[in-house]
Scaffold this motif. Structure first.
Motif, PDB file in Angstrom:
ATOM      1  N   HIS A  51      66.611  52.717 -16.187  1.00 56.43           N
ATOM      2  CA  HIS A  51      65.530  52.417 -15.254  1.00 56.43           C
ATOM      3  C   HIS A  51      65.941  51.464 -14.141  1.00 56.43           C
ATOM      4  CE1 HIS A  51      62.867  54.175 -18.293  1.00 56.43           C
ATOM      5  NE2 HIS A  51      63.435  53.384 -19.184  1.00 56.43           N
ATOM      6  N   ILE A  61      58.805  50.311 -10.838  1.00 53.32           N
ATOM      7  CA  ILE A  61      59.073  51.615 -10.247  1.00 53.32           C
ATOM      8  C   ILE A  61      57.801  52.107  -9.576  1.00 53.32           C
ATOM      9  CG2 ILE A  61      59.822  53.975 -10.703  1.00 53.32           C
ATOM     10  CD1 ILE A  61      61.166  52.867 -13.287  1.00 53.32           C
ATOM     11  N   GLY A  63      56.955  55.289  -7.474  1.00 48.75           N
ATOM     12  CA  GLY A  63      57.457  56.571  -6.978  1.00 48.75           C
ATOM     13  C   GLY A  63      58.965  56.603  -7.084  1.00 48.75           C
ATOM     14  N   ASP A  64      59.640  56.806  -5.955  1.00 46.84           N
ATOM     15  CA  ASP A  64      61.104  56.830  -5.944  1.00 46.84           C
ATOM     16  C   ASP A  64      61.703  55.449  -5.679  1.00 46.84           C
ATOM     17  OD1 ASP A  64      61.128  59.578  -6.357  1.00 46.84           O
ATOM     18  OD2 ASP A  64      61.049  60.015  -4.208  1.00 46.84           O
ATOM     19  N   LEU A  65      60.852  54.474  -5.467  1.00 42.42           N
ATOM     20  CA  LEU A  65      61.319  53.128  -5.141  1.00 42.42           C
ATOM     21  C   LEU A  65      61.470  52.289  -6.407  1.00 42.42           C
ATOM     22  CD1 LEU A  65      61.987  51.025  -2.930  1.00 42.42           C
ATOM     23  CD2 LEU A  65      59.536  50.476  -2.879  1.00 42.42           C
ATOM     24  N   VAL A  66      62.611  51.612  -6.532  1.00 42.21           N
ATOM     25  CA  VAL A  66      62.878  50.740  -7.689  1.00 42.21           C
ATOM     26  C   VAL A  66      63.047  49.322  -7.176  1.00 42.21           C
ATOM     27  CG1 VAL A  66      64.449  50.254  -9.595  1.00 42.21           C
ATOM     28  CG2 VAL A  66      63.976  52.625  -8.954  1.00 42.21           C
TER      29      VAL A  66
END
Length: 219
Positions: A51, A61, A63-66
């Protein structure tokens, strides 16, 4: 409300950095899916890396942003949800809140190393280093200053709950575990009352219940 966030955290009894964004999100009423990675196991690092590119918890997290690192997560949430007022609205209070949050983030190493967070433990510390004592005294003074200057309209450091309270909640836990009497560190009762305020929050009770459940099922 469907969860739009996923928050990766570690064990609730130990993971002080995980508590910070978890508490802020719960307090703000932000829905999220909780992903719990058990720490202190041979596969813990590998599980976290699924993760988080840092290999550390917490990680948010969206969406696609971490986003990793507690303070970065809290800043991101404050930007995304200005209506939640995670920082104080008034300029001077907001500047002070950011300063003490950053000091917590980068400082107080002797306290963190000698007194790891164990939410469920009660282990008063009769002996401690001068460095630890200095850390505790500094925090007691910080809390008193914030409460005196900015806390007249509510029970938290800046009256209403803010990122600063999230950052210092694990310290309140450490004090309850190791230093139940803060008088020797210069407390006039303000710091002790603040510890009680933190643990009177229903969100903290939920975190403690989670810690007990995890410890009961630990291998």
């Amino acid at each position: 409300m469907a969860a739009s966030y996923r928050l990766v955290i570690g064990n609730k009894n130990w993971s002080s950095w995980s508590l910070r964004p978890w508490l802020a999100m719960r307090r703000a009423g932000l829905a999220f899916e909780e992903i719990n990675v058990r720490l202190r196991r041979p596969d813990s690092k590998a599980e976290i890396l699924k993760h988080s590119p840092s290999g550390l918890v917490p990680t948010l997290i969206d969406g696609d942003l971490v986003i990793w690192d507690s303070l970065s997560i809290l800043e991101y949430l404050a930007e995304q949800h200005p209506d939640k007022q995670l920082w104080p609205a008034e300029r001077d209070a907001r500047a002070r809140a950011r300063s003490i949050a950053a000091e917590m983030h980068s400082g107080f190493v002797p306290l963190r190393q000698s007194c790891p967070m164990e939410v469920l433990a009660r282990a008063p510390m009769p002996e401690f280093s001068s460095e630890v004592a200095a850390n505790v005294g500094r925090i007691v003074a910080l809390w008193r200053d914030c409460r005196t200057r900015f806390g007249n309209n509510g029970p938290f450091l800046f009256s209403s709950f803010s990122v600063a309270d999230a950052m210092y909640a694990p310290v309140a836990s450490r004090f309850r575990t190791y230093f139940p009497d803060l008088g020797p560190f210069g407390d006039d009762g303000t710091a002790q009352t603040y510890v009680e305020t933190i643990f009177a929050m229903p969100e903290m009770a939920e975190w403690e219940d989670g810690a007990r459940a995890q410890m009961a099922t630990a291998d």
